[in-house]
Design an enzyme around this catalytic site. Sequence first.
Site, PDB file in Angstrom:
ATOM      1  CG  HIS A 163      43.669  35.374  38.567  1.00 12.39           C
ATOM      2  ND1 HIS A 163      43.046  34.158  38.483  1.00 12.39           N
ATOM      3  CD2 HIS A 163      43.531  35.756  39.856  1.00 12.39           C
ATOM      4  CE1 HIS A 163      42.566  33.829  39.660  1.00 12.39           C
ATOM      5  NE2 HIS A 163      42.849  34.769  40.512  1.00 12.39           N
ATOM      6  CG  ASP A 192      42.445  32.866  49.538  1.00  9.34           C
ATOM      7  OD1 ASP A 192      42.437  31.717  49.062  1.00  9.34           O
ATOM      8  OD2 ASP A 192      42.153  33.873  48.871  1.00  9.34           O
ATOM      9  NE  ARG A 208      50.145  39.631  44.525  1.00 14.54           N
ATOM     10  CZ  ARG A 208      48.973  39.417  45.126  1.00 14.54           C
ATOM     11  NH1 ARG A 208      48.709  38.212  45.612  1.00 14.54           N
ATOM     12  NH2 ARG A 208      48.067  40.355  45.219  1.00 14.54           N
ATOM     13  CG  HIS A 241      42.304  38.867  36.722  1.00 15.11           C
ATOM     14  ND1 HIS A 241      42.829  39.948  37.395  1.00 15.11           N
ATOM     15  CD2 HIS A 241      41.471  38.247  37.593  1.00 15.11           C
ATOM     16  CE1 HIS A 241      42.328  39.971  38.636  1.00 15.11           C
ATOM     17  NE2 HIS A 241      41.513  38.956  38.780  1.00 15.11           N
ATOM     18  CD  GLU A 264      37.489  28.765  49.632  1.00 15.50           C
ATOM     19  OE1 GLU A 264      36.634  28.758  48.728  1.00 15.50           O
ATOM     20  OE2 GLU A 264      38.578  29.374  49.521  1.00 15.50           O
ATOM     21  CD  GLU A 277      46.246  34.889  47.009  1.00 14.80           C
ATOM     22  OE1 GLU A 277      45.813  35.695  46.184  1.00 14.80           O
ATOM     23  OE2 GLU A 277      47.462  34.536  47.064  1.00 14.80           O
TER      24      GLU A 277
HETATM   25  C1  LIG Z   1      44.320  30.560  46.465  1.00 18.35           C
HETATM   26  C2  LIG Z   1      42.951  30.473  45.862  1.00 18.35           C
HETATM   27  O1  LIG Z   1      42.654  29.617  45.078  1.00 18.35           O
HETATM   28  N1  LIG Z   1      42.084  31.432  46.234  1.00 18.35           N
HETATM   29  C3  LIG Z   1      40.794  31.504  45.590  1.00 18.35           C
HETATM   30  C4  LIG Z   1      40.596  32.905  45.081  1.00 18.35           C
HETATM   31  O2  LIG Z   1      39.599  32.872  44.115  1.00 18.35           O
HETATM   32  P1  LIG Z   1      39.761  32.347  42.622  1.00 18.35           P
HETATM   33  O3  LIG Z   1      41.133  31.864  42.365  1.00 18.35           O
HETATM   34  O4  LIG Z   1      38.653  31.406  42.438  1.00 18.35           O
HETATM   35  O5  LIG Z   1      39.518  33.709  41.832  1.00 18.35           O
HETATM   36  P2  LIG Z   1      38.967  33.906  40.348  1.00 18.35           P
HETATM   37  O6  LIG Z   1      39.494  32.842  39.481  1.00 18.35           O
HETATM   38  O7  LIG Z   1      39.216  35.331  40.022  1.00 18.35           O
HETATM   39  O8  LIG Z   1      37.378  33.782  40.499  1.00 18.35           O
HETATM   40  C5  LIG Z   1      36.777  32.555  40.265  1.00 18.35           C
HETATM   41  C6  LIG Z   1      35.285  32.758  40.252  1.00 18.35           C
HETATM   42  O9  LIG Z   1      34.963  33.760  39.259  1.00 18.35           O
HETATM   43  C7  LIG Z   1      34.206  33.184  38.210  1.00 18.35           C
HETATM   44  N2  LIG Z   1      34.676  33.823  36.970  1.00 18.35           N
HETATM   45  C8  LIG Z   1      35.892  33.501  36.439  1.00 18.35           C
HETATM   46  C9  LIG Z   1      36.316  34.130  35.286  1.00 18.35           C
HETATM   47  C10 LIG Z   1      35.504  35.116  34.676  1.00 18.35           C
HETATM   48  O10 LIG Z   1      35.836  35.719  33.641  1.00 18.35           O
HETATM   49  N3  LIG Z   1      34.298  35.415  35.274  1.00 18.35           N
HETATM   50  C11 LIG Z   1      33.879  34.786  36.413  1.00 18.35           C
HETATM   51  O11 LIG Z   1      32.779  35.072  36.910  1.00 18.35           O
HETATM   52  C12 LIG Z   1      34.456  31.686  38.303  1.00 18.35           C
HETATM   53  O12 LIG Z   1      33.366  30.953  37.825  1.00 18.35           O
HETATM   54  C13 LIG Z   1      34.609  31.490  39.821  1.00 18.35           C
HETATM   55  O13 LIG Z   1      33.372  31.412  40.469  1.00 18.35           O
HETATM   56  O14 LIG Z   1      40.164  33.763  46.135  1.00 18.35           O
HETATM   57  C14 LIG Z   1      38.897  33.372  46.686  1.00 18.35           C
HETATM   58  C15 LIG Z   1      38.388  34.483  47.582  1.00 18.35           C
HETATM   59  O15 LIG Z   1      38.808  34.409  48.870  1.00 18.35           O
HETATM   60  C16 LIG Z   1      39.069  32.034  47.394  1.00 18.35           C
HETATM   61  O16 LIG Z   1      37.809  31.577  47.835  1.00 18.35           O
HETATM   62  C17 LIG Z   1      39.650  31.007  46.448  1.00 18.35           C
HETATM   63  O17 LIG Z   1      40.075  29.883  47.221  1.00 18.35           O
END
Ligand SMILES: CC(=O)N[C@@H]1[C@@H](OP(=O)(O)OP(=O)(O)OC[C@H]2O[C@@H](n3ccc(=O)[nH]c3=O)[C@H](O)[C@@H]2O)O[C@H](CO)[C@@H](O)[C@@H]1O
Length: 389
Positions: A208, A101, A210, A240, A123, A137
Amino acid sequence: MALSGTVRILCIAGTRPEAIKLAPILLAAASRADLDCRLCATGQHEALLDEALEDFGLMPDIRLDPLLHDPSPDVMIARFADALEPLLMAERPDIVLVQGDTNSAYAGALAAYRFGIPVGHVEAGLRSHDFDQPWPEERNRVMIDRLADLLFTPTPESAANLEFEREVVKGRCLITGNTGIDALLAMRSRLKLEQPMGKRALLLLTCHRRENIGAGIEAICAAALRLADRGDVDILCPVHPNPAVGDTVQRLLGDHPAIKLTGALRYRDAVTAMAHARLILTDSGGIQEEAPALGTPVLVLREVTERPEGIASGNLLLVGTDTDRIVVEASRLLDDPALHAAMARPSFPFGRGDASVKILDAIEQYFSSGPSDDHPLPFARTWIMDGAR
Ligand SMILES: CC(=O)N[C@@H]1[C@@H](OP(=O)(O)OP(=O)(O)OC[C@H]2O[C@@H](n3ccc(=O)[nH]c3=O)[C@H](O)[C@@H]2O)O[C@H](CO)[C@@H](O)[C@@H]1O
C-alpha cells in the site's frame, strides 16, 4: 514545575497502525490512577482506525470533524493542526503523544509544539535517510523528532539515528522497544494459532505504500501471478482501501484461482494470517516488526527499509519491487526448507512487549522530576487567549 496529581495524556492518531501501536499504551494507562490517557482521532483513516481499536475494546474519546476530501499530505497536516488548536486549548493536556510518521502524528506534534505542550513521540528515530522513500513519512518522523520532548525509540539502532541528529533533536531519548510488539503478543495470547493442515503453502501479500503505487504495484502483482501459477501455494491479499492500490490489485489479481483478495483484515485476523503464512510479501512497516516475533519470513517489497534490525536478525529480506527478484527469492524460500528454517527462527529485535509500560513510567518520571537545566519544560509559542501557559 513538577506536576502533582493526575498527568493528562492526549494521544493523537488517524490510521490503523497508530491505533494498533497506541492501544497498549491506552490500556496500560487505564490501570494507573495517576494517569488520564485519552485518544483523539483525526479521521485520516477513520474506519480502519475504529476497527483496529475495536479489537482492543477501545474507541476514540474525541473525534475531529472528517475532512471533506483527501487533500495532499501537507494540506491535510495543516487542516489537522488547525483543527487541533481549539481542542488543545480546551483539553489542556500535560503531554501530547503521537506515534510513528503519519500526517496525523505530525499535525499533532505541530499543534502541541505551538502551545508549548510537551510532545512524546512513540517509535522515534526510524530513518530510511531518504525523504522520498517513504514520502511523506520520512519527512514527518524527522520533523516530529525535532519537535519532541520525549522520544521513545524502539531499538539501539534507531536511538543511534537520534544521537547523530543531537544538534537538532533536543528531547530526552529512551529505548523502549516498539509498542507494536506489545499489541502483537497481547493479541496472539488471545488466539488459538494451530498450524494450518493444508498441503499448499500460504503466502500473505500486502502492499500500500505511496511510492509503490503504479509501476511498483504492477510489478508486485506480476510476481504474485507467477508464484500463484506454481500450483502449490495459496496467496491471501488483503486489499488496502486506497483505490490507487485496490483498483490495480483487483484488475491484475482478481481472477486467479490461487489468489484470494479480501478487504482489510481485522487485526486479529491479520495476526492469524501472519502466523499461518509460510512467507509474507509486504511493503508494510508494522508487519516487518511483527513477523520476526511470529517466526514468519518476510520479503520486504521496498527499495529501502527503516527496519535494518529485522534484516540483521535474518527474518527480513529486502527485495524491492522487481518482479523477477521477488519470484526468485520467494521460490528459493518455498523450495529450500533449510533456507526457510533459517529465516523462520522467531526473534525480537523490536522489543519484548513491555514498551508501553516503559513509556508510561518515563512520562510519570518526566512530570514528577520536573524540568532539568538541560531539559526545560517547553513554553507557549502561540499566545493562548486566556493567558500564556
Ligand atoms: C514508513 C512506515 O513503515 N510507516 C509505518 C506505517 O504503518 P504500516 O506500514 O505498518 O501500515 P499498515 O501496513 O497499514 O498497518 C500495519 C498494521 O496493520 C495490521 N494489518 C495489516 C493488514 C490488514 O489487512 N489488517 C491489519 O490489521 C498489521 O498487522 C500491522 O499491525 O505507519 C505507522 C503509523 O505511524 C508507522 O508506525 C509505521 O512505521
